[in-house]
Design an enzyme around this catalytic site. Structure first.
Site, short mmCIF file in Angstrom:
data_model
loop_
_atom_site.label_atom_id
_atom_site.label_comp_id
_atom_site.label_asym_id
_atom_site.label_seq_id
_atom_site.Cartn_x
_atom_site.Cartn_y
_atom_site.Cartn_z
N THR A 125 31.11 34.37 104.02
CA THR A 125 29.84 34.59 104.74
C THR A 125 28.75 35.06 103.78
O THR A 125 27.60 34.64 103.89
CB THR A 125 30.04 35.63 105.87
OG1 THR A 125 31.14 35.21 106.66
CG2 THR A 125 28.80 35.75 106.74
N HIS B 237 27.42 32.11 102.07
CA HIS B 237 26.52 31.34 102.95
C HIS B 237 25.17 32.03 103.10
O HIS B 237 24.13 31.38 103.12
CB HIS B 237 27.16 31.17 104.34
CG HIS B 237 28.38 30.29 104.33
ND1 HIS B 237 28.40 29.07 103.71
CD2 HIS B 237 29.61 30.46 104.86
CE1 HIS B 237 29.60 28.53 103.85
NE2 HIS B 237 30.36 29.35 104.54
N HIS C 266 30.85 43.59 103.78
CA HIS C 266 31.46 44.05 105.04
C HIS C 266 32.98 44.12 105.00
O HIS C 266 33.59 44.44 106.00
CB HIS C 266 30.98 43.17 106.19
CG HIS C 266 31.36 41.72 106.04
ND1 HIS C 266 30.54 40.80 105.45
CD2 HIS C 266 32.48 41.06 106.37
CE1 HIS C 266 31.13 39.63 105.45
NE2 HIS C 266 32.33 39.75 105.98
N ARG D 166 41.26 25.22 94.06
CA ARG D 166 41.93 25.86 95.18
C ARG D 166 43.27 25.21 95.49
O ARG D 166 44.24 25.88 95.83
CB ARG D 166 41.03 25.85 96.42
CG ARG D 166 39.90 26.85 96.26
CD ARG D 166 39.14 27.07 97.54
NE ARG D 166 38.38 28.31 97.42
CZ ARG D 166 37.57 28.79 98.33
NH1 ARG D 166 37.41 28.15 99.47
NH2 ARG D 166 36.93 29.92 98.14
ZN LIG Z 1 33.99 38.41 106.08
#
Ligand SMILES: [Zn+2]
Ligand SMILES: [Zn+2]
Length: 340
Positions: free
Chosen positions: A44, A47, A65, A203
Site C-alpha cells: 500500500t 501504491h 502502518h 519473486r
Molecule cells: Zn499493509
C-alpha cells in the site's frame, strides 16, 4: 516548541520526504505513545507514493502502518497496557459503536481510521494510537518479524474464511509477501499439493527457494492444465492476492471449491461467466483487513509455527526508506523493514 523527530511524510503526489516533525502528543485518555522499533513497508505504501497514486492517502501524513514498538507513555484511561510493554498495532482503528462494530465486524467499521494513511503512522521515532488497537507481543521475537503481525493478521482473516484440512490442495495467485504468508500458513495446515503463480522473475525465484510448492509462471506455462493434471479435478482452494485474477481462479478451483479474494485492484474489470460459479457450486469470498485476528497472528509469530524471517529481504534506517520503496516497486524485494 516540543521535542522533534525524523519521520517519512507523504507531502503530495509522488513526494515522500524524510524530515523533522514534532514528537506526537497524547491528547485523549485512551491513547498510548509508542517508540517505534521497526516498521515494515507495505505494498500500500508503494501504491500511495506512486505517480499516479494507486491508493489515496491524506497529504502531509506520516506513512507506516505495520509496526512494533514499546509503550513509553499512556493516557489516564489506559489500564490494560503498561509502560515498557512491547506491542504490535492494528492500524485500522474502529469506533466500537457503529452498526458493523456491533456486528463484530470492526474491519467494516463505518468510522474506520487508517493509521499511516489517514493520520500519522509509524515511519517515525514515535507514534500515538488508541489502546483499543494495541496487542502485547513477546520481547524475544525479532523486530522485523514482529512488524509483520499486521499483514499476518490480514492473512489469518482470509485463511479463517477457508475450511482448509490436511491433504487439501490449493493455489495462491501472487508471490508477494501476502501470497507467501498464505502459502506458509496453508503448508503448515497440511495442504500437500500447493501451487504458487507468479510472473515477476525475482519473486518467482524467491518463492521457489522457500520450497512451499510448485511455482508456475502463468504467462509461459498453462497453470490451469498443470493444476488440473496434478489434482485430477482442480484445486480445493484458490487464493487471489493480485486483485484481478478472479476469472482464472474460478477456472482452477474444483467443483464445490472455494475462491478467496485478497488483493485490491480498483481498476480490475474482467468479464466472468456467472454460470461457472453456479454450476460448479463455487464459493467466492472476499476478505478485507484484519478482523479480530491479531491475537491469532501474535500467537503464530510467538510460537514460530511459520518463520516470517524468511520473507525479510532488506532492512534500512528511516533515511533510506526510498531505497526500500524502489526495491519493492521493481519487484526485487519481498518484505523490507525500516528501523527508525
Ligand atoms: Zn499493509
Ligand atoms: Zn464502528
Amino acid at each position: 516548541m516540543g521535542e522533534m523527530m525524523k519521520a517519512a511524510v507523504f507531502v503530495s503526489e509522488g513526494n515522500l520526504v524524510v524530515k523533522d516533525v514534532p514528537v506526537p502528543q497524547i491528547t485523549k485518555g485512551d491513547q498510548v505513545l509508542i517508540e517505534v522499533e521497526a516498521c515494515s513497508i507495505c505494498g500500500t505504501d508503494v501504491h500511495i507514493t506512486a505517480v499516479p497514486p494507486g491508493y489515496i492517502a491524506t497529504p502531509n501524513t506520516i506513512l507506516g502502518h505495520e509496526f512494533v514498538g514499546y509503550v513509553r507513555a499512556k493516557g489516564e484511561l489506559v489500564d490494560q497496557v503498561e509502560i515498557g510493554q512491547r506491542v504490535v498495532v492494528n492500524p485500522n482503528n474502529y469506533c466500537g459503536k457503529c452498526v458493523y462494530c456491533k456486528k463484530n465486524l470492526p474491519n467494516q467499521c463505518e468510522n474506520i481510521e487508517a493509521l499511516g494513511i489517514d493520520y500519522d503512522g509509524a515511519f517515525a521515532k514515535y507514534c500515538v494510537v488508541s489502546d483499543k488497537v494495541v496487542y502485547p507481543i513477546a520481547k524475544d521475537v525479532d523486530a522485523g518479524v514482529a512488524a509483520c503481525a499486521e499483514p499476518l493478521a490480514c492473512v489469518v482473516n482470509g485463511i479463517n474464511k477457508a475450511d482448509v484440512k490436511p491433504g487439501d490442495s490449493a493455489v495462491v495467485v501472487g508471490a508477494g509477501p501476502i501470497g507467501l504468508m498464505i502459502a506458509m500458513m496453508l503448508k503448515s495446515a497440511g495442504v500437500d499439493k500447493l501451487f504458487i503463480l507468479e510472473t515477476a522473475p525475482v519473486r518467482a525465484a524467491f518463492a521457489e527457494n522457500l520450497k512451499l510448492g510448485r511455482v508456475i509462471n502463468p504467462i509461459t506455462e498453462k497453470a490451469g492444465e498443470i493444476v488440473t493434471e496434478a489434482t485430477g479435478i482442480g484445486a480445493d482452494f484458490v487464493f487471489d492476492v493480485t486483485g484481478s485474477q478472479m476469472v482464472s481462479c474460478v477456472d482452477m478451483v474444483r467443483k464445490g471449491g472455494t475462491v478467496v479474494l485478497f488483493g485490491v485492484n480498483k481498476m480490475a474489470r474482467k468479464e466472468i461467466a456467472q454460470c461457472e460459479i453456479t454450476t460448479k457450486e463455487i464459493s467466492v469470498k472476499g476478505t478485507w483487513l484484519a478482523n479480530a485476528t491479531f491475537p491469532q497472528a501474535v500467537s503464530i509469530i510467538e510460537s514460530g509455527v511459520i518463520d516470517l524471517s524468511k520473507l525479510i529481504t532488506a532492512t534500512y534506517p528511516l533515511e533510506q526508506i526510498h531505497e526500500g520503496l524502489e526495491l519493492l516497486r521493481k519487484g526485487e524485494a519481498v518484505k523490507v523493514i525500516i528501523k527508525p
